[in-house]
Scaffold this motif. Structure first.
Motif, PDB file in Angstrom:
ATOM      1  N   ASP A 114      -3.699   3.675   2.473  1.00 40.46           N
ATOM      2  CA  ASP A 114      -3.410   4.019   3.738  1.00 40.46           C
ATOM      3  C   ASP A 114      -2.085   3.543   4.144  1.00 40.46           C
ATOM      4  O   ASP A 114      -1.581   3.358   5.067  1.00 40.46           O
ATOM      5  N   HIS A 136       0.885  -1.214   0.067  1.00 39.47           N
ATOM      6  CA  HIS A 136      -0.073   0.063   0.056  1.00 39.47           C
ATOM      7  C   HIS A 136       0.995   1.330  -0.050  1.00 39.47           C
ATOM      8  O   HIS A 136       1.755   1.391   0.735  1.00 39.47           O
ATOM      9  N   HIS A 140       2.655  -1.483   4.501  1.00 43.79           N
ATOM     10  CA  HIS A 140       1.919  -0.128   4.629  1.00 43.79           C
ATOM     11  C   HIS A 140       2.909   0.956   5.119  1.00 43.79           C
ATOM     12  O   HIS A 140       2.410   1.988   5.786  1.00 43.79           O
ATOM     13  N   HIS A 169      -6.252   0.090  -1.250  1.00 38.71           N
ATOM     14  CA  HIS A 169      -7.530   0.126  -1.066  1.00 38.71           C
ATOM     15  C   HIS A 169      -8.401   0.696  -2.193  1.00 38.71           C
ATOM     16  O   HIS A 169      -8.250   1.915  -1.979  1.00 38.71           O
TER      17      HIS A 169
HETATM   18 ZN    ZN Z   1      -4.489  -0.867   4.401  1.00 36.92          ZN
END
Ligand code: ZN
Ligand code: AMP
Ligand code: FE
Ligand code: FE
Length: 287
Positions: free
Chosen positions: A13, A8, A253, A38
């Motif tokens: 995020d 990501h 992330h 996402h």
């Molecule tokens: Zn996420």
């Protein structure tokens, strides 16, 4: 070959910009990295322009879905990875717009409920942190850390943001069978993300995986940081039984999670190659 098929960026995020993410992936020694934000493909352009030599980028996304049992009993949230979709596919693009619009409203309502209760967090700051991205709970979590309400993003999830919290509101997710069919109709390859990640909430049973496979699911993300060795062994058996590809990834992330890119799970070259062969919507991008 080192292959990580789930990461990501700041388009959703994560905390690395798409360009920084591909640079980080190369520095970590990866040969292939997939960008799977996402409900958005917004990071693809920047990531593609920045792919370093000797790295292959697999553009993808992670669709927020929900299994709705045919008997009308309680639904379960699940995530579907969609690789190499045509980002201009009208139905897909329209669905993603709707999901992101809903994410934004839901993040605002969750934040405002906290503000009303005296938690020192402001929607204006959360919106700034999300900065046009696909908004999610990690953006609220960062604002809570900044405001000194909690010490870390993890702590924010443990206390105020988990699905049992009075401030939590579910997202409007896409029906999972619809999601599988949508990824396929956009020329992409659907893979069930972290099917047994119990720490996030309830998970579905093998019967649901079988139903999704019947709708065209191509693979299972078996090797994922949230899966135990027993989970991985079980899913590997299920994938073999159903003729599904086995993938692995970090679900990186940036600093919103502790896992590093390329760690916690990797995909075998043969599975990656089979996945690319199935895609008709888009092609991997070489540096
Ligand atoms: Zn996420
Ligand atoms: P949302 O999409 O808004 O429902 O938020 C869920 C996202 O938060 C997922 O991408 C998860 O990977 C992430 N997440 C869940 N639990 C945690 C946690 N403890 N720390 C950081 N991120 C988390
Ligand atoms: Fe996920
Ligand atoms: Fe993810």
């Amino acid at each position: 070959m080192l292959i990580d098929l789930h990461t990501h960026s700041t388009a959703s995020d994560g905390t690395d910009r798409p360009a920084a993410l591909v640079a980080t992936a190369q520095a970590a020694g990866l040969d292939v990295v997939a960008l799977t934000d996402h409900d958005t493909t917004a990071g693809w352009t920047e990531a593609s322009a920045a792919v370093p030599a000797e790295l292959i980028l697999v553009p993808g996304l992670e669709l927020s879905c929900r299994w709705n049992p045919p008997d009308g009993s309680r639904s379960t949230e699940l995530h579907l990875l969609g690789y190499l979709v045509d980002p201009a596919h009208p139905e897909l693009a329209g669905t993603l717009d709707r999901l992101r619009h809903n994410r934004l409203g839901r993040a605002a309502r969750m934040t405002e409920r906290m503000t009303a209760d005296g938690v020192p967090v402001r929607w204006e700051r959360v919106a700034e942190l999300a900065d046009g991205a696909s908004a999610g709970r990690p953006h609220i979590a960062r604002a809570l850390v900044e405001a000194g309400v909690v010490g870390s993003v993890d702590e924010a999830f443990e206390s105020l943001l988990n699905s049992g919290s009075p401030y939590h509101e579910p997202k409007e997710d896409l029906d999972a069978l619809t999601g599988v069919r949508l990824v396929i109709s956009a020329g992409g390859v659907p893979v069930f993300a972290h099917p047994l990640a119990r720490a996030r909430g309830r998970v579905v049973g093998d019967d649901v995986v079988t139903a999704l496979a019947g709708a065209g699911l191509a693979g299972l993300e078996v090797d994922h940081p949230d899966h135990t060795e027993a989970d991985r062994a079980h899913l590997r058996g299920l994938a073999a039984e159903l003729g599904l590809l086995v993938t692995g990834s970090s679900d990186y992330h940036g600093t919103n999670k502790r896992v590093r890119v390329g760690e916690g799970g990797r995909t075998a070259p043969a599975a990656y190659e089979a996945l690319v062969r199935r895609a008709t919507g888009y092609a991997p991008v070489s540096g």
